[in-house]
Motif scaffolding. Structure first.
Motif, PDB file in Angstrom:
ATOM      1  N   ARG A  60       0.839  -1.208   0.000  1.00 17.32           N
ATOM      2  CA  ARG A  60       0.000   0.000   0.000  1.00 17.32           C
ATOM      3  C   ARG A  60       0.873   1.256   0.000  1.00 17.32           C
ATOM      4  O   ARG A  60       0.587   2.216  -0.726  1.00 17.32           O
ATOM      5  N   GLN A 112       3.893   1.496  -1.172  1.00 17.92           N
ATOM      6  CA  GLN A 112       4.503   1.585  -2.498  1.00 17.92           C
ATOM      7  C   GLN A 112       3.501   2.128  -3.517  1.00 17.92           C
ATOM      8  O   GLN A 112       3.854   2.927  -4.385  1.00 17.92           O
ATOM      9  N   GLN A 113       2.245   1.725  -3.418  1.00 23.28           N
ATOM     10  CA  GLN A 113       1.214   2.236  -4.323  1.00 23.28           C
ATOM     11  C   GLN A 113       1.019   3.736  -4.138  1.00 23.28           C
ATOM     12  O   GLN A 113       0.870   4.472  -5.119  1.00 23.28           O
ATOM     13  N   ALA A 127       1.672   6.486  -7.001  1.00 22.41           N
ATOM     14  CA  ALA A 127       0.594   7.382  -7.415  1.00 22.41           C
ATOM     15  C   ALA A 127       1.034   8.837  -7.288  1.00 22.41           C
ATOM     16  O   ALA A 127       0.751   9.665  -8.163  1.00 22.41           O
TER      17      ALA A 127
END
Length: 88
Positions: A55, A57-58, A62
């Motif tokens: 999460r 890393q996401q 983003a």
């Protein structure tokens, strides 16, 4: 003759030091079973930790993608979870 003796003595001392160092390294290095046990105890093996890292890393990806597509300096945002060019 004395020079040759000094050279042989230096080689013998360095060789003995290398031998002792290699023996100590072989004694201290963990075996295969111990390596597997250590890997099981690593925090990356915990599913909750992996999900949290994924999460995170996401969110970073983003933010980088948004920064690449906008002229806004996203590093100055107070809340990085809020997008769209407004500071919260």
């Amino acid at each position: 003759m004395q020079r040759a003796r000094k050279v042989l003595m230096a080689v013998a001392v360095l060789g003995a030091g290398a031998g002792v160092g290699s023996a100590l390294f072989a004694l201290v290095t963990p075996g295969e079973l111990q390596k597997q046990e250590m890997l099981k105890e690593m925090p990356e093996q915990d599913p909750r930790r992996r999900d949290e890292a994924m999460r995170n890393q996401q969110l970073v990806m983003a933010t980088l993608q948004e920064a690449a597509t906008t002229q806004e300096n996203v590093a100055w945002r107070k809340n990085w979870l809020v997008g769209g060019g407004r500071s919260a």
